[in-house]
Scaffold this motif. Structure first.
Motif, PDB file in Angstrom:
ATOM      1  N   ASN A   6      36.128  49.861  36.613  1.00  0.00           N
ATOM      2  CA  ASN A   6      36.869  50.415  37.731  1.00  0.00           C
ATOM      3  C   ASN A   6      35.862  50.766  38.806  1.00  0.00           C
ATOM      4  OD1 ASN A   6      39.773  50.689  37.651  1.00  0.00           O
ATOM      5  ND2 ASN A   6      39.476  51.910  35.812  1.00  0.00           N
ATOM      6  N   ARG A   7      36.045  50.221  39.994  1.00  0.00           N
ATOM      7  CA  ARG A   7      35.147  50.488  41.116  1.00  0.00           C
ATOM      8  C   ARG A   7      35.782  51.549  42.003  1.00  0.00           C
ATOM      9  NH1 ARG A   7      31.794  45.945  42.782  1.00  0.00           N
ATOM     10  NH2 ARG A   7      32.593  46.262  44.888  1.00  0.00           N
ATOM     11  N   LYS A   9      35.242  53.836  45.587  1.00  0.00           N
ATOM     12  CA  LYS A   9      34.556  54.103  46.845  1.00  0.00           C
ATOM     13  C   LYS A   9      34.693  55.595  47.110  1.00  0.00           C
ATOM     14  CE  LYS A   9      35.230  49.512  48.730  1.00  0.00           C
ATOM     15  NZ  LYS A   9      35.934  48.681  49.727  1.00  0.00           N
ATOM     16  N   TYR A  88      38.035  60.158  47.584  1.00  0.00           N
ATOM     17  CA  TYR A  88      38.269  58.732  47.332  1.00  0.00           C
ATOM     18  C   TYR A  88      38.661  58.002  48.614  1.00  0.00           C
ATOM     19  CZ  TYR A  88      38.515  60.222  42.463  1.00  0.00           C
ATOM     20  OH  TYR A  88      38.229  60.755  41.239  1.00  0.00           O
ATOM     21  N   GLY A  90      40.445  55.160  49.001  1.00  0.00           N
ATOM     22  CA  GLY A  90      41.316  54.176  48.381  1.00  0.00           C
ATOM     23  C   GLY A  90      41.356  54.312  46.875  1.00  0.00           C
ATOM     24  N   PRO A  92      41.031  53.165  42.817  1.00  0.00           N
ATOM     25  CA  PRO A  92      40.022  52.394  42.096  1.00  0.00           C
ATOM     26  C   PRO A  92      40.446  50.926  41.990  1.00  0.00           C
ATOM     27  CG  PRO A  92      41.190  53.865  40.604  1.00  0.00           C
ATOM     28  CD  PRO A  92      41.688  54.154  41.977  1.00  0.00           C
ATOM     29  N   GLU A  93      39.461  50.054  41.919  1.00  0.00           N
ATOM     30  CA  GLU A  93      39.717  48.619  41.789  1.00  0.00           C
ATOM     31  C   GLU A  93      39.291  48.176  40.392  1.00  0.00           C
ATOM     32  OE1 GLU A  93      37.833  46.480  44.994  1.00  0.00           O
ATOM     33  OE2 GLU A  93      38.386  48.051  46.408  1.00  0.00           O
ATOM     34  N   GLU A  95      38.444  45.664  37.468  1.00  0.00           N
ATOM     35  CA  GLU A  95      37.928  44.310  37.263  1.00  0.00           C
ATOM     36  C   GLU A  95      37.721  44.106  35.778  1.00  0.00           C
ATOM     37  OE1 GLU A  95      34.372  44.681  39.654  1.00  0.00           O
ATOM     38  OE2 GLU A  95      35.351  43.640  41.310  1.00  0.00           O
TER      39      GLU A  95
END
Length: 101
Positions: A6-7, A9, A88, A90, A92-93, A95
Motif C-alpha cells: 500500500n503506497r 502520500k 494523507y 489521497g 492508499p494505492e 499494488e
C-alpha cells in the motif's frame, strides 16, 4: 511468494505522525498462516508529500486473500482511520505482485 504494498502520500511535515501511528498499531500478522514479513518503507519526497509503502510478503496469493477475509485483518484495521485525515494526500494505492523468478 506474493507481495502486497500500500503506497501512502503523506503531507510534508506529517511524516513522524504517520510513522508513530504505524509503531503503535497492532497488525496481528503473526497470527496469520502464510505471512512471511512486513516492512514500512520510506520513499522519495516531493514538495508536497513523502511517499511511504507498507510491504507484506506472503507464501502465496491465497494466503494474502485469506488474510483479507480474516478476523485478524478486521482487528488490525479497526483503528486504521484514527490517524488525522489531513496527513494523507489521497487514499492508499494497493499494488499486488506475484514473484515469478
Amino acid at each position: 511468494m506474493f507481495l502486497a504494498m500500500n503506497r501512502f502520500k503523506i503531507a510534508r511535515g506529517h511524516e513522524e505522525t504517520f510513522v508513530e501511528h504505524w509503531r503503535r498499531r497492532e497488525s496481528y500478522l503473526g497470527e496469520v498462516p502464510g505471512f512471511v514479513r512486513f516492512h514500512l518503507l520510506k520513499g522519495p519526497q516531493t514538495e508536497a508529500y513523502t511517499l511511504f509503502a507498507s510491504h507484506t510478503e506472503w507464501e502465496s496469493e491465497q494466503a494474502f486473500a485469506d488474510w483479507t477475509q480474516s478476523e485478524a485483518f478486521m482487528k488490525a484495521h479497526a483503528n486504521a482511520g484514527k490517524a488525522p485525515r489531513e496527513i494523507y494526500l489521497g487514499p492508499p494505492e494497493l499494488e499486488l505482485f506475484e514473484s515469478i523468478l
